[in-house]
Design an enzyme around this catalytic site. Structure first.
Site, short mmCIF file in Angstrom:
data_model
loop_
_atom_site.label_atom_id
_atom_site.label_comp_id
_atom_site.label_asym_id
_atom_site.label_seq_id
_atom_site.Cartn_x
_atom_site.Cartn_y
_atom_site.Cartn_z
CB CYS A 1 10.26 -4.61 -11.53
SG CYS A 1 10.97 -5.65 -10.22
CB SER B 1 4.30 -0.46 -8.26
OG SER B 1 4.41 0.86 -7.79
N GLY C 1 0.80 -1.21 0.00
CA GLY C 1 0.00 0.00 0.00
C GLY C 1 0.84 1.26 0.00
#
Length: 289
Positions: free
Chosen positions: A74, A71, A13
């Protein structure tokens, strides 16, 4: 007007902490049970444990949100990953959300990822979708060291909105000392045993309380030694940073609570997959309110 936010790939969060009183989170999405338990413990709202690649546009639109904060994974783009870009299954969720930008019509979007995302096919597809939706955007390469935090975590950021974005740059700030981010009372169990130091010592990134830098903490910090983050050298030996210390270096404004049953490795994994809250908070100032 306060934002109504969708926090996508919500993790701990961190975006929610960064947004602060700018808005309220209508819904958060993440498929990690550990992340979702930790998110609920800190924020009260349990995220929806649904694979975003399968959530239709109408389901996202039903939240009435005007802001997306995300996000994405990655690994398809990071230096230590496989760099398979859109061929990586973990890219499917972002590719799906990219296709929904037009139909779902968010007013603003903020995205964070590793620097390797810039120039990827996923990145090109995102910019194409933003242009097709008539949105304005700015791209950034930001590191916490520019904000006075002694932690090297360079990341790619994007802000996009239906209205033009203001021009801004962080005010120059010299990183402070690592000691300001340390616990008042250290955890002795974090010290590395002699056999670990003998095996991995030459490859460790060592810092002291007087250092003004530390290496990027990644999700493997609890399991790996070399290339996973910095270790603190004290008069007593060499130890890991505690989760609370890592959280401070990542700009979290207060204590991050973890479920009691979550092991140390799991706590480091969640922190390593998060973003720097202080940097993200500054970034959100690019939007007009």
């Amino acid at each position: 007007m306060r934002w109504r936010i969708l926090e996508l790939f919500s993790g701990l969060g961190a975006w929610r902490w960064a947004a602060g009183d700018r808005g309220e989170v209508a819904a958060a999405y993440d498929i990690s049970p550990a992340a979702n338990r930790t998110y609920a413990l800190n924020h009260g709202l349990p995220p929806r444990a649904k694979e975003l690649a399968c959530v239709p546009a109408e389901a996202l639109a039903a939240h009435g949100a005007d802001t997306w904060l995300l996000s994405p994974p990655c690994q398809p783009y990071c230096r230590m990953g496989n760099r398979r870009d859109l061929e990586d299954p973990r890219s499917r969720a972002l590719a799906h959300l990219t296709a929904l930008i037009g139909p779902a019509a968010p007013e603003r979007i903020a995205l964070e990822n590793v620097e390797g995302f810039a120039g990827s096919r996923g990145h090109a597809r995102l910019l194409e979708a933003l242009a097709g939706a008539g949105m304005h955007w700015r791209e950034w390469r930001l590191c916490p060291t520019r904000f006075g935090i002694p932690n090297q975590r360079p990341r790619y950021f994007l802000t996009a909105a239906r209205e033009p974005l203001g021009a801004m740059e962080p005010a120059p700030a010299e990183p402070g000392e690592v000691g300001a981010y340390l616990d008042d009372q250290e955890d002795e169990t974090l010290y590395l045993p002699p056999e670990v130091l003998q095996k991995h010592g030459p490859g460790l990134d060592l810092v002291t309380a007087a250092s003004r830098r530390s290496a990027c903490f990644i999700g493997g910090y609890g399991r790996r030694y070399v290339g996973s983050g910095s270790f603190l050298r004290t008069v007593r030996g060499v130890r890991r940073f505690s989760p609370a210390e890592v959280a401070r270096l990542m700009g979290f404004p207060g204590p991050v609570r973890f479920p009691e049953e979550l092991p140390l490795e799991g706590r480091f994994r969640l922190l390593g997959n998060a973003l720097n809250v202080r940097v993200a908070r500054w970034l959100l100032g690019a939007f007009r309110t």
